[in-house]
Design a protein around this motif. Structure first.
Motif, mmCIF file in Angstrom:
data_model
loop_
_atom_site.group_PDB
_atom_site.id
_atom_site.type_symbol
_atom_site.label_atom_id
_atom_site.label_comp_id
_atom_site.label_asym_id
_atom_site.label_seq_id
_atom_site.Cartn_x
_atom_site.Cartn_y
_atom_site.Cartn_z
ATOM 1 N N GLU A 44 12.605 21.754 -0.766
ATOM 2 C CA GLU A 44 11.919 22.009 0.499
ATOM 3 C C GLU A 44 12.133 23.451 0.955
ATOM 4 O O GLU A 44 11.187 24.112 1.416
ATOM 5 C CB GLU A 44 12.423 21.032 1.567
ATOM 6 C CG GLU A 44 11.927 21.319 2.977
ATOM 7 C CD GLU A 44 10.426 21.128 3.151
ATOM 8 O OE1 GLU A 44 9.859 21.755 4.069
ATOM 9 O OE2 GLU A 44 9.824 20.357 2.377
ATOM 10 N N ILE A 78 5.950 17.597 -4.282
ATOM 11 C CA ILE A 78 6.462 18.286 -3.101
ATOM 12 C C ILE A 78 5.921 19.705 -3.048
ATOM 13 O O ILE A 78 5.654 20.250 -1.973
ATOM 14 C CB ILE A 78 8.007 18.287 -3.102
ATOM 15 C CG1 ILE A 78 8.533 16.861 -2.904
ATOM 16 C CG2 ILE A 78 8.566 19.198 -2.020
ATOM 17 C CD1 ILE A 78 10.032 16.730 -3.055
ATOM 18 N N PRO A 183 13.351 17.533 4.521
ATOM 19 C CA PRO A 183 12.321 17.513 3.473
ATOM 20 C C PRO A 183 11.041 16.817 3.930
ATOM 21 O O PRO A 183 11.083 15.844 4.679
ATOM 22 C CB PRO A 183 12.992 16.732 2.335
ATOM 23 C CG PRO A 183 14.457 16.900 2.579
ATOM 24 C CD PRO A 183 14.611 16.930 4.070
ATOM 25 N N ARG A 184 9.911 17.332 3.476
ATOM 26 C CA ARG A 184 8.616 16.773 3.826
ATOM 27 C C ARG A 184 8.339 15.484 3.042
ATOM 28 O O ARG A 184 8.927 15.243 1.990
ATOM 29 C CB ARG A 184 7.515 17.803 3.552
ATOM 30 C CG ARG A 184 7.305 18.110 2.068
ATOM 31 C CD ARG A 184 6.444 19.345 1.886
ATOM 32 N NE ARG A 184 7.135 20.541 2.355
ATOM 33 C CZ ARG A 184 6.550 21.730 2.484
ATOM 34 N NH1 ARG A 184 5.284 21.884 2.183
ATOM 35 N NH2 ARG A 184 7.248 22.764 2.914
#
Length: 249
Positions: A44, A78, A183-184
């Motif tokens: 991230e 990601i 984190p996404r």
């Protein structure tokens, strides 16, 4: 600028770990596996640096069995641009992983390597430091803030006495702590895009690295079960039990 992000396939943190009946290790049969949470934070952070225009390419790398491709695909979903799997069935120790990453860094020539401070399966907290020693690069561990500018990376890290700020010349190594970022979530469109991104598979021999284990695990055992708590009617009884039974005062 290229950023290298090592990611490890571990037992999912929500899974209750079971020890094999013969005590030779942890049972991973039919167990959900996922990316090491600290490595998610590292990835991230690399993505945020790229989105800020500080980096041009992010390479995710993993070492282990064939199924580690799933972890790399997650990393590419990601946002990593491509993945490299160093495929081996050997039981990898931190020094072996550091040697593999060193050889790959010599080939890829990244300016920054960001990795989790530790893996939640063995909690060794050694790979980043060993990699820094092998490469001869400056390193900052337990990062809670990372700023990249003017050919330097400034890292704020948590220490016992508070916060410490380090300025490192590139190339450098940073290991991430929990408070660095959130984190996404991986979206379905990005999962589909990740399937088309390049994923290279190589062997340790291709990098000229011997990953033969140097340590032997004699036995793995579960922690001793804690005894149930005891209710006491008053403070005097509590003090008496602490003195006569627990013998802590």
């Amino acid at each position: 600028m290229k950023i290298l992000v090592p990611v490890k396939r571990v037992i999912d943190y929500n899974v209750k770990v079971r020890v094999k009946s013969d005590g030779t290790g942890v049972d991973i049969a039919n167990v959900k596996m996922s990316m090491n949470p600290f490595d998610e934070i590292a990835l991230e952070e690399a993505m945020r640096l790229k989105e800020a225009g500080k980096a041009t390419e992010i390479v995710a790398v993993s070492a282990g069995v064939t199924q580690c491709q799933e972890t790399l695909r997650t990393g590419m979903a990601i946002g990593a641009d491509r993945g490299v799997l160093i495929e081996t069935t050997a039981e990898l120790e931190p020094l072996a992983v550091a040697k593999l990453l060193k050889a790959l860094a010599d080939r890829e020539q990244p300016q920054l390597i960001i990795l989790g401070k530790q893996a939640i399966d063995d909690d060794s907290n050694q790979t980043g430091q060993m990699l820094g020693a092998l490469l001869g690069w400056p390193q900052a561990t337990f990062a809670s803030k990372v700023v990249l500018e003017d050919g330097k990376v400034t890292v704020t890290r948590e220490v016992d006495g508070g916060l410490e700020t380090l300025s490192l010349s590139l190339p450098a190594i940073v290991t991430t702590d929990l408070r660095l970022n959130e984190p996404r979530y991986v979206t379905l469109p990005n999962i589909m895009k990740a399937k088309k991104k390049p994923l290279e598979t190589i062997k340790p021999e291709d990098l000229g690295v011997d990953v033969t284990p140097r340590l032997k695990t004699l036995k793995v055992a579960e922690p001793a079960k804690r005894s149930a708590g005891v209710m006491v009617p008053d403070v005097a009884t509590l003090v008496s039990k602490l003195r006569t039974e627990a013998k802590v005062i």
